[in-house]
Design a protein around this motif. Structure first.
Motif, PDB file in Angstrom:
ATOM      1  N   LEU A   3      32.813 -22.914 -33.451  1.00  0.00           N
ATOM      2  CA  LEU A   3      31.458 -22.813 -32.917  1.00  0.00           C
ATOM      3  C   LEU A   3      31.576 -22.488 -31.440  1.00  0.00           C
ATOM      4  O   LEU A   3      32.358 -23.106 -30.731  1.00  0.00           O
ATOM      5  CB  LEU A   3      30.694 -24.121 -33.095  1.00  0.00           C
ATOM      6  N   HIS A   4      30.818 -21.525 -30.985  1.00  0.00           N
ATOM      7  CA  HIS A   4      30.813 -21.142 -29.580  1.00  0.00           C
ATOM      8  C   HIS A   4      29.548 -21.713 -28.941  1.00  0.00           C
ATOM      9  O   HIS A   4      28.516 -21.050 -28.911  1.00  0.00           O
ATOM     10  CB  HIS A   4      30.865 -19.617 -29.438  1.00  0.00           C
ATOM     11  N   SER A 120      32.473 -17.025 -37.071  1.00  0.00           N
ATOM     12  CA  SER A 120      32.195 -17.602 -35.753  1.00  0.00           C
ATOM     13  C   SER A 120      30.702 -17.505 -35.485  1.00  0.00           C
ATOM     14  O   SER A 120      30.089 -16.472 -35.744  1.00  0.00           O
ATOM     15  CB  SER A 120      32.959 -16.846 -34.667  1.00  0.00           C
ATOM     16  N   TYR A 121      30.151 -18.571 -34.952  1.00  0.00           N
ATOM     17  CA  TYR A 121      28.710 -18.620 -34.711  1.00  0.00           C
ATOM     18  C   TYR A 121      28.401 -19.304 -33.384  1.00  0.00           C
ATOM     19  O   TYR A 121      29.164 -20.128 -32.897  1.00  0.00           O
ATOM     20  CB  TYR A 121      27.995 -19.393 -35.826  1.00  0.00           C
ATOM     21  N   GLN A 122      27.236 -18.972 -32.862  1.00  0.00           N
ATOM     22  CA  GLN A 122      26.686 -19.649 -31.693  1.00  0.00           C
ATOM     23  C   GLN A 122      25.609 -20.598 -32.213  1.00  0.00           C
ATOM     24  O   GLN A 122      24.610 -20.139 -32.777  1.00  0.00           O
ATOM     25  CB  GLN A 122      26.076 -18.634 -30.730  1.00  0.00           C
ATOM     26  N   THR A 142      28.203 -14.373 -31.038  1.00  0.00           N
ATOM     27  CA  THR A 142      28.642 -15.493 -30.207  1.00  0.00           C
ATOM     28  C   THR A 142      28.578 -15.203 -28.714  1.00  0.00           C
ATOM     29  O   THR A 142      28.630 -16.121 -27.906  1.00  0.00           O
ATOM     30  CB  THR A 142      30.082 -15.915 -30.573  1.00  0.00           C
ATOM     31  N   GLU A 143      28.463 -13.926 -28.347  1.00  0.00           N
ATOM     32  CA  GLU A 143      28.392 -13.554 -26.933  1.00  0.00           C
ATOM     33  C   GLU A 143      26.954 -13.353 -26.455  1.00  0.00           C
ATOM     34  O   GLU A 143      26.719 -13.042 -25.295  1.00  0.00           O
ATOM     35  CB  GLU A 143      29.189 -12.267 -26.692  1.00  0.00           C
TER      36      GLU A 143
END
Length: 196
Positions: A3-4, A120-122, A142-143
């Motif tokens: 998780l980001h 990958s997730y935010q 994520t960015e």
């Protein structure tokens, strides 16, 4: 899955630290859980809180959200005991209130579950006021700037408990799959003619 967690705005964090450090600095009293903690408490896991403006978007438009604050889990005694919300004011980010209740444990559980999902997730929180519903929103970019953007069809929503009747809490749904279900929930049923 990693998780980001996006960084919260520094003034939002400072406002929560000030509220925790000086109870007289806030108008409301601390929650019972915060008052009963022995030792120190600290803010953790800042998540941007977005509101879904309309479950049923206008024709040809994607769902729109708006950032309404940042939520910090307040840790004490090795677990989250409460949360603190901040809000954007004309003067910048400010402390809003402390609270406790079922969404604290439910958010922690959903974040733990999210760690097991491939990809990958935010993480963000998405409130659906029309249904009195709160979800963990796992944004695929994520960015991305955590303060903007709307849910992409491939993003995941994890309804937090308590969820509305008929919607399973802690079950990840793609946005493209869950939004039509939510749309049915808020669309009024057509009126039938009266019996003769």
């Amino acid at each position: 899955m990693p998780l980001h967690v996006p960084p919260a705005p520094a003034p939002a964090l400072r406002s929560v630290l000030a509220a925790l450090g000086s109870p007289s600095a806030v108008r409301e009293d601390r929650t019972p859980a915060l008052r009963s903690v022995q030792g120190t408490v600290s803010p953790d896991l800042p998540l941007p809180v977005h509101v879904l403006d309309q479950v049923v978007p206008r024709t040809g438009r994607s769902p729109r959200t708006r950032l309404v604050g940042w939520r910090f889990m307040i840790r004490g005694e090795e677990r989250a005991v409460a949360a603190a919300d901040t809000m954007l004011t004309p003067d910048g980010w400010a402390f809003s209130h402390f609270f406790e209740g079922p969404y604290i444990a439910s958010t922690e559980r959903a974040l733990e579950q999210a760690e097991q999902i491939t990809g990958s997730y935010q993480p963000r929180l998405l409130s659906v006021p029309e249904l009195y519903m709160l979800t963990l929103w796992l944004h695929g970019d994520t960015e991305a700037d955590a303060s903007g953007g709307g849910p992409d069809p491939s993003d995941l929503l994890v309804p937090l408990a308590p969820a509305p009747p008929g919607i399973a809490a802690h079950r990840p749904h793609r946005v493209a799959d869950l939004l039509p279900v939510l749309t049915l929930r808020v669309t009024p049923a057509p009126l039938l003619g009266s019996p003769a």
